[in-house]
Design a protein around this motif. Structure first.
Motif, PDB file in Angstrom:
ATOM      1  N   LEU A 138      -6.742  -7.946 -20.940  1.00  0.00           N
ATOM      2  CA  LEU A 138      -7.257  -8.250 -22.465  1.00  0.00           C
ATOM      3  C   LEU A 138      -7.349 -10.075 -22.134  1.00  0.00           C
ATOM      4  CD1 LEU A 138      -8.542  -8.149 -24.922  1.00  0.00           C
ATOM      5  CD2 LEU A 138      -6.238  -7.489 -25.875  1.00  0.00           C
ATOM      6  N   GLN A 139      -5.978 -10.283 -21.883  1.00  0.00           N
ATOM      7  CA  GLN A 139      -5.643 -11.827 -21.942  1.00  0.00           C
ATOM      8  C   GLN A 139      -6.726 -12.704 -20.924  1.00  0.00           C
ATOM      9  OE1 GLN A 139      -1.433 -11.491 -21.424  1.00  0.00           O
ATOM     10  NE2 GLN A 139      -1.288 -12.953 -23.104  1.00  0.00           N
ATOM     11  N   ASN A 140      -7.016 -12.057 -19.933  1.00  0.00           N
ATOM     12  CA  ASN A 140      -7.777 -12.725 -18.976  1.00  0.00           C
ATOM     13  C   ASN A 140      -9.232 -12.411 -19.256  1.00  0.00           C
ATOM     14  OD1 ASN A 140      -5.702 -13.617 -17.619  1.00  0.00           O
ATOM     15  ND2 ASN A 140      -5.319 -11.734 -16.117  1.00  0.00           N
ATOM     16  N   ASN A 144     -11.709 -13.255 -27.745  1.00  0.00           N
ATOM     17  CA  ASN A 144     -10.567 -13.504 -28.554  1.00  0.00           C
ATOM     18  C   ASN A 144      -9.912 -12.434 -28.875  1.00  0.00           C
ATOM     19  OD1 ASN A 144      -9.236 -15.080 -30.769  1.00  0.00           O
ATOM     20  ND2 ASN A 144     -10.746 -14.521 -32.157  1.00  0.00           N
ATOM     21  N   TYR A 145      -8.411 -12.702 -28.801  1.00  0.00           N
ATOM     22  CA  TYR A 145      -7.609 -11.483 -28.962  1.00  0.00           C
ATOM     23  C   TYR A 145      -6.279 -11.669 -30.022  1.00  0.00           C
ATOM     24  CZ  TYR A 145      -4.315 -13.721 -25.759  1.00  0.00           C
ATOM     25  OH  TYR A 145      -3.539 -14.551 -25.282  1.00  0.00           O
ATOM     26  N   SER A 191      -6.627 -17.215 -38.352  1.00  0.00           N
ATOM     27  CA  SER A 191      -6.851 -17.755 -36.830  1.00  0.00           C
ATOM     28  C   SER A 191      -5.656 -18.345 -36.237  1.00  0.00           C
ATOM     29  CB  SER A 191      -7.585 -19.119 -37.373  1.00  0.00           C
ATOM     30  OG  SER A 191      -6.847 -20.183 -38.261  1.00  0.00           O
ATOM     31  N   GLU A 192      -4.665 -18.287 -36.925  1.00  0.00           N
ATOM     32  CA  GLU A 192      -3.300 -18.530 -36.239  1.00  0.00           C
ATOM     33  C   GLU A 192      -2.645 -17.483 -35.274  1.00  0.00           C
ATOM     34  OE1 GLU A 192      -0.077 -19.880 -38.718  1.00  0.00           O
ATOM     35  OE2 GLU A 192      -1.218 -21.852 -39.125  1.00  0.00           O
ATOM     36  N   ALA A 193      -3.387 -16.334 -35.467  1.00  0.00           N
ATOM     37  CA  ALA A 193      -2.911 -15.033 -34.834  1.00  0.00           C
ATOM     38  C   ALA A 193      -4.072 -14.923 -33.478  1.00  0.00           C
ATOM     39  CB  ALA A 193      -3.087 -13.771 -35.741  1.00  0.00           C
ATOM     40  N   HIS A 194      -4.667 -15.657 -33.662  1.00  0.00           N
ATOM     41  CA  HIS A 194      -5.864 -15.579 -32.373  1.00  0.00           C
ATOM     42  C   HIS A 194      -5.394 -15.983 -31.039  1.00  0.00           C
ATOM     43  CE1 HIS A 194      -9.599 -15.875 -35.243  1.00  0.00           C
ATOM     44  NE2 HIS A 194      -8.871 -14.812 -35.642  1.00  0.00           N
TER      45      HIS A 194
END
Length: 209
Positions: A138-140, A144-145, A191-194
């Motif tokens: 998911l990170q790669n 937006n996660y 947005s800080e959790a994105h």
């Protein structure tokens, strides 16, 4: 905003659906068993039949959704491929479909200690290992996660406060599934959790706010 919840009939997934409905966010619930979904999910949720291991079924499910919350997880069984299939391959299928459909945010419920290969939970067919591989995929992905790593999951809610920390800093503790659901839905609006990993447990002495 319209949400698709994968793993919607699971103990955590159903609470995510309930939290979305409570906040009046349109939600599609991905279910394998339509009758079970009708029994345990709020009537406001739109039920759609599909399976994370069947990519073709996901295309219809995700249509017209803008965010995706994944609370799938392999159930304890004698099948050694369960965590690989559900926690990794299933999540990969969701990520791939999300990319083609322009999903704006993908929230993944993972677990504390996924970075610890020699953790006792990996005796269950490497379940933490495969959750970590799903996180990395998911990170790669370019999506937006938000990755939520809860401690030990409890079905009963409590009045304790949520203690939230960054990646690989919490290694013990528990949290009610209801509070996990709240954090997942909150992340859609913060947005800080994105593009962050959030590790969460509850503590009586945690600072509220």
């Amino acid at each position: 905003m319209k949400a698709l919840v994968a793993g919607a009939t699971g103990e955590t997934g159903r609470r995510i659906v309930q939290e979305l409905v409570k906040r009046q966010i349109p939600v599609k619930a991905l279910v394998r068993d339509l009758d079970l979904g009708k029994q345990i999910l709020p009537p406001e949720a739109e039920l759609v039949v599909g399976d994370v291991l069947n990519p073709d079924s996901l295309t219809k499910a995700i249509a017209d959704c803008t965010v995706l919350l994944c609370a799938t997880g392999a159930r304890p069984s004698l099948n050694p491929s369960g965590p690989y299939q559900v926690d990794y391959e299933g999540t990969k299928n969701l990520v791939n479909i999300a990319k083609t459909q322009g999903i704006e945010q993908f929230v993944l419920v993972s677990s504390l200690c996924v970075s610890q290969f020699f953790h006792p939970l990996n005796l269950f067919w490497l379940v933490l290992f495969w959750k970590k591989q799903a996180e990395t995929y998911l990170q790669n992905s370019g999506l937006n996660y938000t990755i939520v790593r809860p401690g030990g999951l409890k079905n009963q809610d409590n009045s304790e406060s949520i203690l939230m920390s960054s990646e690989d800093t919490l290694f013990e503790g528990s949290i009610p599934r209801q509070k996990v659901a709240q954090v997942c839905v909150d992340s859609l609006f913060n947005s800080e959790a994105h593009n962050q990993i959030l590790e969460i447990v509850t503590k009586p002495e945690a600072v509220k706010g």
